[in-house]
Design a protein around this motif. Sequence first.
Motif, short mmCIF file in Angstrom:
data_model
loop_
_atom_site.label_atom_id
_atom_site.label_comp_id
_atom_site.label_asym_id
_atom_site.label_seq_id
_atom_site.Cartn_x
_atom_site.Cartn_y
_atom_site.Cartn_z
N SER A 83 0.79 -1.23 0.00
CA SER A 83 0.00 0.00 0.00
C SER A 83 0.82 1.28 0.00
CB SER A 83 -0.94 0.01 1.22
OG SER A 83 -1.77 -1.12 1.20
N GLY A 84 2.14 1.16 -0.02
CA GLY A 84 2.96 2.36 -0.14
C GLY A 84 3.55 2.86 1.16
N LEU A 85 4.33 3.96 1.03
CA LEU A 85 5.12 4.50 2.13
C LEU A 85 4.25 5.00 3.28
CD1 LEU A 85 7.97 5.19 3.13
CD2 LEU A 85 7.74 7.42 1.97
N GLU A 86 3.16 5.71 2.98
CA GLU A 86 2.32 6.26 4.04
C GLU A 86 1.71 5.16 4.90
OE1 GLU A 86 2.09 9.41 5.02
OE2 GLU A 86 3.65 9.74 3.52
N SER A 87 1.32 4.05 4.25
CA SER A 87 0.72 2.94 5.00
C SER A 87 1.72 2.33 5.96
CB SER A 87 0.21 1.86 4.02
OG SER A 87 -0.91 2.32 3.32
#
Length: 414
Positions: A343-347
């Motif tokens: 889900s990417g860096l923020e997740s």
Amino acid sequence: MIDIINNLSIGILILNMDYQVLYVNKSIINYWGEKEDYNEYLSDICRDKRCWTYTNQEVVGKEEYNCEQCNTKLKINDLLDNGGFITGGREVLRNTNLEKITYRISAKKATIGTLNYVYLEVENVQKEKDLKADIRKKTKENVLFKTILNNIDEAIFCKNVDLRYTFINDAFCKLVGKSRREILGKNSLEVFGNELGSIFEKQSIEATTESVSSIEVFKDGKYYKNNKIKFLYKGTSTKIYGILRDITEVKKNQEKIYYDSLSGLFNRNFYEEVLNEYDAEFSDNFAVTLIDIDNFKNINDSYGHQEGDRVIKIVSKIIKQSIRDIDFPIRIGGDEFLIITNSGLESIKKISKRIENEIEKHNNCIVPNEFKISLSFGISNKVSHSENLAFVVKKADFALYESKKLGKGKITLY
């Protein structure tokens, strides 16, 4: 009428009381070839190629020929005097191509007005003989194949175009817990019930169009794997061949191989063998966080390995509570953990912060003499298409080292 007789597949000869052949149809000519005199056809039947003997109302062939002893005329006389019907045994003769052919010969009396005739039928039964021999051979083969299939541990089955069971082996009956009578002719719904049967029935429909279908299902505490393959039976009729396996033990063994018994998370084997194998399936924005328990060696040295194991369990429980089903939680080894998300860096940053907060809640609830748990985090993500999982984890390891260098209990982004 003569055209019908002439085109019969059975050979026809008609003799008068002087044993002269008055008529032969085309099949007789096809059997023995074109002859100048019809009587030569009778000679082929009763002379040196075979000599008839008359025993118990049967005509049987003799290898040796002695014209003086040939009782064909006596036999025909008996038929003309007493009526009735004479059936020949299977006479092995040779046609003009010297092929070995089996014939069945029968004779009966026919009376037209005041005149008596002998009506002979000659039937080529070689195909029938070959067919029966083929059936016997295939029957033996079927018995052999069924014996083999029934001694295989795998549950094997076959379905017809209507998706009904036409063959099952002993292992299938044992696995399902039903007899052949209860299974054959039924579909999956009738055999397995609505819940499991509907899954297998849907899979069977898919197998008829996609040729190969494989699924795993969990039912009543057991895992099953069902493989189905479409094939053409005798080149025309579509059927489904399949193997149903109870893979419960396999699943348990997989869990032993890929799960860490202490933490309940995936282990290093899972990371190295499974995740790296499917590296290409991760999205281009996948991210990881590498987690290390601060001062874990001191915990083991001061409080013992049993207390160290308890800390591992506490951290693992918090990790499981802080992630989603789509994330991968792994105990890399010792006091080091890895979480992978698509889900990417923020997740991954949110997951790391959530774990840190839950650890803080735990520390606020401990009794006075108990020690506090501290975690260090190293976060990284995939930033270019050329970066693989191992490279991204290596970046996270650099970030984790920075967290340790900054005094531990930190979250550092690479």
